[in-house]
Design an enzyme around this catalytic site. Structure first.
Site, PDB file in Angstrom:
ATOM      1  N   LYS A 135       1.133   4.002  -2.957  1.00 28.95           N
ATOM      2  CA  LYS A 135       0.446   5.516  -2.760  1.00 28.95           C
ATOM      3  C   LYS A 135       1.820   6.477  -2.680  1.00 28.95           C
ATOM      4  CE  LYS A 135      -4.026   5.198  -1.790  1.00 28.95           C
ATOM      5  NZ  LYS A 135      -4.870   5.525  -2.944  1.00 28.95           N
ATOM      6  N   TYR A 190       0.879  -1.304  -0.050  1.00 28.19           N
ATOM      7  CA  TYR A 190      -0.170  -0.064  -0.015  1.00 28.19           C
ATOM      8  C   TYR A 190       0.817   1.207   0.071  1.00 28.19           C
ATOM      9  CZ  TYR A 190      -3.452   3.369   1.784  1.00 28.19           C
ATOM     10  OH  TYR A 190      -4.102   4.651   1.921  1.00 28.19           O
TER      11      TYR A 190
END
Length: 235
Positions: A147, A143
């Site tokens: 991002k 993640y």
């Protein structure tokens, strides 16, 4: 019908809010997602199958059919994404990391591809980062990597010779937790006064789109909610 706006991820919780919000403001809204959003004026469905190039060309072809000759989009709002935890020794480390890259990075790259072709001069391209990814994210590596890549992409696009139309502004909102039904389901005991409502985000993006709120192209905007009050500040 009014100016055309594209919401990438228009069938998710935030995407649905954006579609409804901008339709009430008189915009013609196009949704891109895996499933149809019946509130949108037009829908482009993507399966997520095939290479990144194949997915991008398929979406581009569909958008080209929606837009009239010489017609451009006033804004592209990419809110596609997801969350997965896991460190380097997690059983599903590679699988979850691949999922995060597909959901956040690939969708953002396709949004950029569309912007280079269909965004009007001076238009807005907004993507979705994460405040957590400004720092190390050892408990959710895939993640964080995804991002952080979106954050870097914003900086690239704001630089000269990025390939975007003249005068376009590009940004990424970096929320902590967005108040969605799914998040409430999985975190029922959380302090919801620290979660950011989808409508607050919609209002902020509208301000950036219309110029009512100042925006420096290339900015990463932290989205922090305390006591039900949300602040948007450049990181």
């Amino acid at each position: 019908m009014g100016s055309k706006l594209l919401v990438y991820g228009g069938a998710g919780a935030l995407g649905r809010c954006l579609v409804q919000h901008f339709k009430t403001k008189g915009y013609t809204v196009i949704s891109i997602d895996l499933v149809e959003n019946q509130d949108a004026d037009f829908n482009t469905l993507t399966t997520g199958a095939g290479s990144l190039s194949e997915q991008g060309e398929m979406v581009n072809e569909s958008i080209s059919k929606v837009l009239g000759p010489q017609e451009k989009l006033c804004g592209i709002l990419c809110v596609a994404g997801g969350w997965a935890g896991g460190n380097a020794e997690s059983k599903d480390f590679l699988k979850s990391s691949e999922s995060m890259i597909n959901q956040s990075v690939n969708s953002s790259l396709i949004a950029v591809y569309l912007a280079a072709k269909h965004l009007q001069a001076g238009g807005l391209l907004s993507m979705t980062g994460a405040l957590a990814a400004v720092e190390a994210t050892p408990g959710m590596i895939g993640y964080g990597v995804a991002k952080a890549s979106v954050h870097h992409l914003v900086k690239d696009l704001a630089a000269s010779n990025s390939g975007l139309p003249i005068g376009c502004k590009v940004t990424a909102l970096l929320p902590i937790v967005i108040d969605t039904p799914m998040n409430r389901k999985f975190m029922p005991d959380a302090d919801f006064t620290t979660w950011t409502s989808t409508e607050v985000i919609a209002n902020q993006l509208e301000g950036y789109l219309t110029g009512a709120f100042p925006l420096t192209s290339g900015s990463l905007i932290s989205v922090v909610t305390k006591g039900g009050v949300t602040a948007f500040e450049e990181v």
